[in-house]
Write a protein that holds these residues in place. Sequence first.
Motif, PDB file in Angstrom:
ATOM      1  N   PRO A  92       0.813  -1.215   0.000  1.00 54.00           N
ATOM      2  CA  PRO A  92       0.000   0.000   0.000  1.00 54.00           C
ATOM      3  C   PRO A  92       0.851   1.271   0.000  1.00 54.00           C
ATOM      4  CG  PRO A  92      -0.875  -1.599   1.539  1.00 54.00           C
ATOM      5  CD  PRO A  92       0.442  -2.134   1.098  1.00 54.00           C
ATOM      6  N   GLN A 134      -6.495  -0.756   2.634  1.00 51.13           N
ATOM      7  CA  GLN A 134      -5.145  -0.547   2.123  1.00 51.13           C
ATOM      8  C   GLN A 134      -5.226   0.256   0.829  1.00 51.13           C
ATOM      9  OE1 GLN A 134      -3.120  -4.666   2.424  1.00 51.13           O
ATOM     10  NE2 GLN A 134      -5.279  -4.984   2.868  1.00 51.13           N
ATOM     11  N   GLN A 135      -4.490   1.354   0.756  1.00 49.92           N
ATOM     12  CA  GLN A 135      -4.575   2.239  -0.403  1.00 49.92           C
ATOM     13  C   GLN A 135      -3.724   1.721  -1.546  1.00 49.92           C
ATOM     14  OE1 GLN A 135      -4.068   6.424   0.382  1.00 49.92           O
ATOM     15  NE2 GLN A 135      -4.520   6.996  -1.736  1.00 49.92           N
ATOM     16  N   PHE A 136      -4.355   1.599  -2.730  1.00 51.18           N
ATOM     17  CA  PHE A 136      -3.664   1.116  -3.924  1.00 51.18           C
ATOM     18  C   PHE A 136      -3.124   2.259  -4.768  1.00 51.18           C
ATOM     19  CE2 PHE A 136      -3.686  -0.185  -8.423  1.00 51.18           C
ATOM     20  CZ  PHE A 136      -2.789  -1.254  -8.363  1.00 51.18           C
ATOM     21  N   SER A 147      -5.126   2.245   6.118  1.00 50.84           N
ATOM     22  CA  SER A 147      -4.931   3.494   5.382  1.00 50.84           C
ATOM     23  C   SER A 147      -6.098   4.432   5.666  1.00 50.84           C
ATOM     24  CB  SER A 147      -4.877   3.220   3.877  1.00 50.84           C
ATOM     25  OG  SER A 147      -3.791   2.392   3.522  1.00 50.84           O
ATOM     26  N   PHE A 168      -8.926   1.950  -2.813  1.00 54.47           N
ATOM     27  CA  PHE A 168      -8.552   1.193  -1.628  1.00 54.47           C
ATOM     28  C   PHE A 168      -9.063  -0.240  -1.721  1.00 54.47           C
ATOM     29  CE2 PHE A 168      -8.863   5.627  -0.694  1.00 54.47           C
ATOM     30  CZ  PHE A 168      -7.872   5.916   0.230  1.00 54.47           C
TER      31      PHE A 168
END
Length: 688
Positions: free
Chosen positions: A109, A620-622, A573, A607
């Motif tokens: 992430p 979780q940030q992509f 995140s 996310f």
Amino acid sequence: MSIVEGFRRSLPLADHARGKRLAVTCQYKCANACMSPECNSSQNETFQEVASAALSRRALLGLGAAGAVAIAVGGLRGQTPLSGPGSAGVGGAGAAFARPVNGSLPFDPIAPVNRFVDDFVVPSGYTWQPIIRWGDPLFSNAPVFDVNAQTPAAQALQFGYNSDYLDILPDPSGKTGVLVNNHEYCNPGIMFPPQADPADAAERQRRGDIFKAAQGLSIVEITRRRTGQPWSYVVDGTRNRRITVETVFELTGPAAGSDLVKTAADPEGRWVHGTLGNCAGGTTPWGTILSGEENFNGYFAWAADTPEQKRYQSSASRSTETGWDTYDPRFNAHDPAYVNEPNRFGYIVEIDPQDPNSMPRKHTAMGRFKHEGANVIVAEDGRVVAYMGDDERNDYLYKFVSKNKISGSRKKNLDLLSEGDLYVAKFAGNSPAGEITGTGVLPSDGLFDGSGTWIPLTQNGQSVVPGFTTEQVLVYTRLAADAVGATKMDRPEDVEPSPKTGKVYLALTNNSARSALDEANPVTGNRYGHVIEMTETAGQAGTTFGWSILLLCGDPAVFANSYFAGFPRELVSPISCPDNVAFDSAGNLWVSTDGAPSTIGYNDGLFLVPLEGAERGHVQQFLAVPREAETCGPVIHDREGMVFVAVQHPGEGGSFAAPTSLFPDYGRSQPGDAPRTPRPSVVQVYRA
């Protein structure tokens, strides 16, 4: 007021700062809906009241390293990741971001990106590039885009503005396919140089006609060498098509032909020119595209002097931001000949992307409101069910159940959404009232959950709402839902059923006007939004469901009331203002956002949210989109290692002379030494 005058007038920035958007976005996207009197004046209970603190808060687990949030800056655009394996990020060590074992798209992430950074940020090992940008020619007889030489005729042959709903539909070979994208609205302040003479009516009309051509949808053929490789779009593709404000649509369903939709130009009430405010959408099991007509009301000058009008446009409008009402009579609803023209917008639109000669349709059986979109699943008995949100503060969640069953005949399936029953949702909490105190203490069952009922508005194609005819239910759907006691929600946006489990996920973007909070929850309204997980308890076409809050969004470092399905909040995140949702092949949820810069100070993004096992709720940030942009789409082709998003309104807060974003071209030159300008685009992300 002309489009130029509208842009130049003072914008109430302070008031919008309490919400989720830039003031200019509110002005052009939704006609300042949050600044107007509330449309829903019914006495129906709100979700907060029925769940009574269904937004009750888990006790703070400890902020730890979450207070030291890494800010992503710098880097080579589209190539250099802002976080990588083992790097420090939100919550500290990269190990906190181990990918879920049930995902097939591995990534580390990224850290959140400061809202003043004009960059498109992807994880380590990935890169990005646009597939197509505003103004790119779809046909060889279209000119190369030149921001200083725009014309309505050119724009009608070019890719439209402000990309929203997106799908990538590969053909069986995997090497060719079709891209479909909505174009929601236009912003004159960054599309055009200032008008030399604001009184020049001919120039105002020219720009207004460019707006007409820039909205609607684009359907574009795409090609690539092999699966997993990036796509390119095809000029003169046999399926290429632009659908605009002038394209003819057929009205279907019980309200078609009724007196409520007839105008001087269409005395039969069956043919509508154009589609407006196309926001999110969906792809049907039979391969057609559904597009939601959302903020259509701002395109009309109308009186708002009847209960029906007020429920869709809370206050009277003598002019529009586009200026169309000054030269096109159908956008002047003060004219008795066109008083019904607004009633011909606000529907779910169905388009066949495989047949460029087919006539698109608007389905009245699915109701009229500010449709964010519609997403279809096949029920156990073979009927199809579409879930829909009405994107207005304190409005409702709906679903449509078809009369007929899906079949092997694509021709028959094209009529499935023309007949059926429409329902609206009523929620109830299941904890004793004494346990829902609003203090942040969870009720004894440890969940924010409850049950719900789908209340019918039509059955067997006929109204079941006392005092409403069938046509009135389907044209004035909000009033019918008021009458049956539906539950007011915090701006229901995208609603999608999981293709793996059938559970339904509802993104509620926010409602900064919501109150009834106490000292333990000192937030003056739901600024950050939440996501609800729903389970149909009597089958997908049934009338009862269970629900629980999956995510109560926010930055855990500053919002102690955030909740992530029980996952430790210091390890997630930060996420704010969920807008669209999607699923990967493993059944994980992906959430795109619209409003994070104004609420938590970071650029919007995409996310991953696992829904099962120990990782459930681990946000979780992509990726992150550029400055002042909104993340739309998204499309997850994880087995190919690819993700697609539409980047809407980059640099929205800037001006033509002083842009605040240069996405996606950045340092590249443009024709005729034209000034650099942000261009809404469809972007593909893939393994480097």
